[in-house]
Design a protein around this motif. Structure first.
Motif: not given
Length: 189
Positions: A32-45, A50-57, A153-155
């Motif tokens: 996060g911009m405040d240096s804290f980690p942020n976790a949330r669920f998203v849809s893996y596409k 060999n890279c993991f694809i996610i989408t969103g705003s 795309s997450i390598k």
């Protein structure tokens, strides 16, 4: 077996058994911009090169955080097979063409929500927002992908597989990229 192949095999095994409505959900963790980690669920596409694809705003909290710090983590938990996969990697924004492709695959209601809503922004009247979305859907016209919607795309640099056992002696393997090659380490559970 290479870690990407293990991922595909495990995903296939889970999808065959899963009764979850969104069986491709994955926890995305960012800094996060405040240096804290942020976790949330998203849809893996899917996997591309060999890279993991996610989408969103892109102007959501997660989008801004990935643009600011490209180091991210994905965590899959699969209930039916009792397996966990943790991935650490580098996020890169998808091309406009790929973003258009994924947006076109969404249903009309999801497209309308993405074209109207500003994800994560404070709102005074939720009913008014819902009304705007319903009006957009009722027009039954093609919705163009908004500029603030895309994906990443997450390598992967590290992929850890944990196969849970009733004995609590879980099978835990860590693959890490070293000198351009995947290196395997067996870990204690």
């Amino acid at each position: 077996m290479e870690p990407i192949e293990i991922f595909k095999k495990w995903l296939d095994e889970e999808l065959k058994l899963s009764k979850a409505r969104i069986s491709s959900a994955v926890s995305l963790s960012t800094i996060g911009m405040d240096s804290f980690p942020n976790a949330r669920f998203v849809s893996y596409k899917e996997l591309i090169y060999n890279c993991f694809i996610i989408t969103g705003s892109l102007n959501s909290r997660k989008g801004i955080e990935m643009e600011t710090n490209d180091k991210v983590a994905l965590t899959f938990w699969w209930t039916e097979t009792e397996r966990q996969i943790r991935i650490q990697g580098i996020a890169s924004r998808l091309s406009e063409e790929l973003a258009d492709h994924y947006f076109s695959e969404r249903n009309l209601n999801s497209q309308a929500v993405s074209s109207i809503c500003e994800q994560g922004k404070e709102i005074d009247n939720l009913e008014q927002l819902e009304k705007k979305v319903l009006e957009k859907v009722s027009e039954k016209t093609a919705i163009t992908r908004p500029n603030n919607w895309g994906g990443f795309s997450i390598k992967p640099l590290r992929i850890e597989f944990m196969d849970f056992k009733k004995t609590r002696y879980h099978d835990r393997k860590l693959y890490e990229i070293e000198n351009g090659e995947w290196n395997l380490k067996q870990l204690q559970s």
